[in-house]
Design a protein around this motif. Structure first.
Motif, PDB file in Angstrom:
ATOM      1  N   TYR A   1       0.966  -1.503  -0.040  1.00  0.00           N
ATOM      2  CA  TYR A   1      -0.227   0.238   0.425  1.00  0.00           C
ATOM      3  C   TYR A   1       1.076   1.488   0.045  1.00  0.00           C
ATOM      4  O   TYR A   1       0.717   1.907  -0.407  1.00  0.00           O
TER       5      TYR A   1
ATOM      6  N   MET B   1       2.027   1.694  -3.349  1.00  0.00           N
ATOM      7  CA  MET B   1       1.262   2.541  -4.076  1.00  0.00           C
ATOM      8  C   MET B   1       0.870   3.866  -4.301  1.00  0.00           C
ATOM      9  O   MET B   1       0.851   4.346  -4.906  1.00  0.00           O
ATOM     10  N   PHE B   2       0.871   4.690  -3.143  1.00  0.00           N
ATOM     11  CA  PHE B   2       0.488   5.558  -2.919  1.00  0.00           C
ATOM     12  C   PHE B   2       2.081   6.618  -3.434  1.00  0.00           C
ATOM     13  O   PHE B   2       1.636   7.608  -3.435  1.00  0.00           O
TER      14      PHE B   2
ATOM     15  N   GLU C   1       1.632   6.688  -6.545  1.00  0.00           N
ATOM     16  CA  GLU C   1       0.265   7.131  -7.232  1.00  0.00           C
ATOM     17  C   GLU C   1       0.133   7.952  -8.275  1.00  0.00           C
ATOM     18  O   GLU C   1      -0.408   7.419  -9.520  1.00  0.00           O
TER      19      GLU C   1
ATOM     20  N   VAL D   1      -1.462   5.553 -11.378  1.00  0.00           N
ATOM     21  CA  VAL D   1      -2.466   6.193 -11.983  1.00  0.00           C
ATOM     22  C   VAL D   1      -1.918   6.814 -13.781  1.00  0.00           C
ATOM     23  O   VAL D   1      -3.420   6.649 -14.535  1.00  0.00           O
TER      24      VAL D   1
ATOM     25  N   THR E   1      -2.647   3.969 -16.206  1.00  0.00           N
ATOM     26  CA  THR E   1      -3.204   2.615 -15.438  1.00  0.00           C
ATOM     27  C   THR E   1      -4.211   4.168 -16.879  1.00  0.00           C
ATOM     28  O   THR E   1      -4.874   3.200 -17.128  1.00  0.00           O
ATOM     29  N   GLN E   2      -4.119   5.125 -16.379  1.00  0.00           N
ATOM     30  CA  GLN E   2      -5.440   5.504 -17.048  1.00  0.00           C
ATOM     31  C   GLN E   2      -4.849   5.184 -18.218  1.00  0.00           C
ATOM     32  O   GLN E   2      -6.192   6.138 -19.293  1.00  0.00           O
TER      33      GLN E   2
ATOM     34  N   ILE F   1      -1.239  -3.593 -15.191  1.00  0.00           N
ATOM     35  CA  ILE F   1      -1.136  -3.674 -13.758  1.00  0.00           C
ATOM     36  C   ILE F   1      -1.655  -3.412 -13.243  1.00  0.00           C
ATOM     37  O   ILE F   1      -1.700  -4.138 -11.552  1.00  0.00           O
ATOM     38  N   PRO F   2      -3.261  -3.398 -13.103  1.00  0.00           N
ATOM     39  CA  PRO F   2      -4.207  -3.148 -11.998  1.00  0.00           C
ATOM     40  C   PRO F   2      -4.709  -4.555 -11.655  1.00  0.00           C
ATOM     41  O   PRO F   2      -5.159  -5.156 -11.021  1.00  0.00           O
ATOM     42  N   ILE F   3      -4.146  -4.912 -12.979  1.00  0.00           N
ATOM     43  CA  ILE F   3      -4.931  -7.138 -12.541  1.00  0.00           C
ATOM     44  C   ILE F   3      -3.651  -7.890 -11.914  1.00  0.00           C
ATOM     45  O   ILE F   3      -3.508  -7.977 -10.910  1.00  0.00           O
TER      46      ILE F   3
ATOM     47  N   PHE G   1      -1.846  -5.859  -9.663  1.00  0.00           N
ATOM     48  CA  PHE G   1      -1.760  -5.815  -8.371  1.00  0.00           C
ATOM     49  C   PHE G   1      -3.476  -6.207  -7.391  1.00  0.00           C
ATOM     50  O   PHE G   1      -2.739  -6.666  -5.954  1.00  0.00           O
ATOM     51  N   ALA G   2      -4.192  -5.895  -8.143  1.00  0.00           N
ATOM     52  CA  ALA G   2      -5.210  -6.718  -7.890  1.00  0.00           C
ATOM     53  C   ALA G   2      -4.855  -8.406  -7.152  1.00  0.00           C
ATOM     54  O   ALA G   2      -4.510  -9.185  -6.108  1.00  0.00           O
TER      55      ALA G   2
ATOM     56  N   PHE H   1      -2.451  -8.158  -4.428  1.00  0.00           N
ATOM     57  CA  PHE H   1      -2.889  -7.146  -2.921  1.00  0.00           C
ATOM     58  C   PHE H   1      -3.683  -8.624  -1.922  1.00  0.00           C
ATOM     59  O   PHE H   1      -3.862  -8.922  -0.701  1.00  0.00           O
ATOM     60  N   SER H   2      -4.610  -9.626  -3.035  1.00  0.00           N
ATOM     61  CA  SER H   2      -5.726 -10.449  -2.719  1.00  0.00           C
ATOM     62  C   SER H   2      -4.488 -11.460  -1.702  1.00  0.00           C
ATOM     63  O   SER H   2      -5.255 -11.816  -1.041  1.00  0.00           O
TER      64      SER H   2
ATOM     65  N   HIS I   1      -2.739  -9.246   1.364  1.00  0.00           N
ATOM     66  CA  HIS I   1      -3.668  -9.288   1.798  1.00  0.00           C
ATOM     67  C   HIS I   1      -4.700 -10.164   2.040  1.00  0.00           C
ATOM     68  O   HIS I   1      -5.383 -10.492   3.941  1.00  0.00           O
TER      69      HIS I   1
END
Lengths: 357, 77
Positions: free
Chosen positions: B24, B27-28, B31, B35, B38-39, B47-49, B51-52, B55-56, B59
């Motif tokens: 986390y 990520m920040f 940031e 962002v 990915t935008q 990247i989002p996939i 990350f997901a 994290f899963s 976390h």
């Protein structure tokens, strides 16, 4: 899709804590009934200024890892039928894509108000039929006093299980029977269609597994997590390809929802199976009221009924969001209460034994 | 539960907790860069996939160990 037009919001501590909490409650409900948190998460994000498409995309991107963790947790408890989940998930993906296409057509033809009306009418129709059915079934079980009895497939499920189509049969460990995957295709597509329009495919997926395939409630809600994972992964790739996923929003929601989904999954090991139906049916009926309230707003915007004053429209929308949030909180409350009483009942004999020695 | 088992569980909780917090923080810290990339969508979708999934895993294990450490465990019967 115009990527440059999408703005991601600035996040402060209040927004982060808000998203964490909403994620937690949504995760708790999803861990217990297999889905259900998503319908509040999108409006909740929009309420803090997130553009609709980013809210939908980020919600989707937090949903698939959450469902994965929930499915793995409940797999450990022997509640997941992976094969059935993957087969239903594949056809649900088709439903999601087709559903998204319908949504786009509705929006092109009738604009935002038409699209919102379409979603609300689907909500009300599906939740009225399925929600009342699920609640009545739970009530019947409660009234019979036979709440501990093993759930048996109804006549329709037995008939569906009796259908034999060579080359298409697979064994479902949840239904304890062979089922043709051709039979599951319409169910999966319906689940995907609903997910694409109201974000909660489980409101069709779980009851369909229970009443059409003869899957026990706890296994149906756990297997729904596999379907949600498959649908969520496909949807997330689609939205991420368009640049609409705000990874920060998705991961903050995930931070809260992973705490919630673990707790919801643990809760399923303490409750009577009919409690899944109680929570699901209760949420469905309350959400139905919430969506029914805003239907006149969209009808008026389309000019199909007499105009409604701006202040009344805003009031109806706020009350609707409030009722929707209440549905989620009431569902979460029932789960925590059931978990608490289940844990106490389970520990009582151990404590009594310790007291004697 | 034996003393060693408790220590192992707490070590797991600590390890997954630290990795989760680091993820986390990273990520920040990055940031704007994340962002920004990915935008643009297209192949940056991974990247989002990714990350997901990351994290899963971390976390997810952390939250599981957390409730376990709090004494909230599944009914074994």
């Amino acid at each position: 899709m115009d990527i440059e037009a999408v703005n991601f919001i600035d996040l402060d501590l209040t927004k982060i804590l808000f998203l964490f909490f909403v994620g937690f409650v949504g995760g708790l409900v999803s861990g217990f009934i297999g889905s259900g948190g998503a319908f509040v998460l999108t409006p909740a994000m929009m309420s803090i200024g997130v553009p609709a498409i980013v809210a939908v995309a980020s919600n989707m991107c937090h949903k698939f890892p959450k469902s994965l963790v929930g499915a793995m947790k409940r797999y450990k408890y022997g509640q997941v039928d992976v094969k059935l989940g993957l087969i239903l998930g594949a056809s649900a993906e088709v439903g999601v894509l087709y559903g998204a296409h319908i949504m786009e057509s509705v929006k092109r033809t009738w604009g935002d108000a038409g699209s919102n009306l379409y979603v609300s009418v689907i909500f009300v129709l599906v939740l009225a039929i399925v929600g009342s059915w699920v609640l009545m079934d739970a009530w019947k079980t409660y009234r019979s006093g036979d709440v501990d009895a093993e759930e048996k497939p109804n006549r329709l499920a037995l008939w569906i299980q009796s259908i034999r189509i060579p080359g298409t049969m697979f064994y479902s460990r949840a239904a304890k029977a062979e089922i043709s995957w051709l039979v599951t295709i319409p169910m999966g597509i319906a689940t995907g269609l609903l997910a694409a329009s109201i974000a909660v495919g489980g409101f069709i997926g779980v009851p369909a597994m229970i009443y059409l395939l003869g899957v026990p409630s706890l296994m149906a809600s756990a297997t729904e997590l596999v379907i949600a994972f498959v649908m969520g992964l496909g949807g997330s790739i689609k939205y991420a390809w368009g640049g609409f996923v705000d990874i920060r929003l998705a991961m903050i929601l995930l931070a809260g929802s992973l705490f919630g989904i673990q707790l919801g999954a643990i809760g399923t090991t303490y409750v009577k199976p009919y409690m899944v139906k109680v929570v699901m049916g209760t949420i469905m009926i309350i959400v139905l009221v919430s969506r029914a309230l805003v239907i006149p707003v969209y009808l008026a915007k389309l000019g199909w009924i007499a105009p409604i004053q701006e202040a009344t429209m805003a009031m109806l929308k706020n009350v609707s969001l409030g009722i929707m949030t209440a549905a989620l909180l009431i569902g979460a409350g029932i789960i925590i209460r059931s978990l608490n009483s289940g844990m106490r009942a389970s520990r009582a004999p151990i404590l009594a034994q310790e007291g004697q020695t | 539960m034996t003393h060693t088992a408790t220590r192992t569980k707490l070590a797991r909780l600590g390890l997954f907790g630290i990795v989760t917090v680091l993820l986390y923080l990273l990520m920040f810290l990055f940031e704007d860069a994340i962002v920004g990339v990915t935008q643009h969508g297209h192949w940056s979708f991974f990247i989002p996939i990714a990350f997901a999934f990351a994290f899963s895993y971390f976390h997810g294990h952390f939250t599981g160990s957390f409730w376990d450490a709090m004494g909230i465990r599944a009914n074994q019967h």
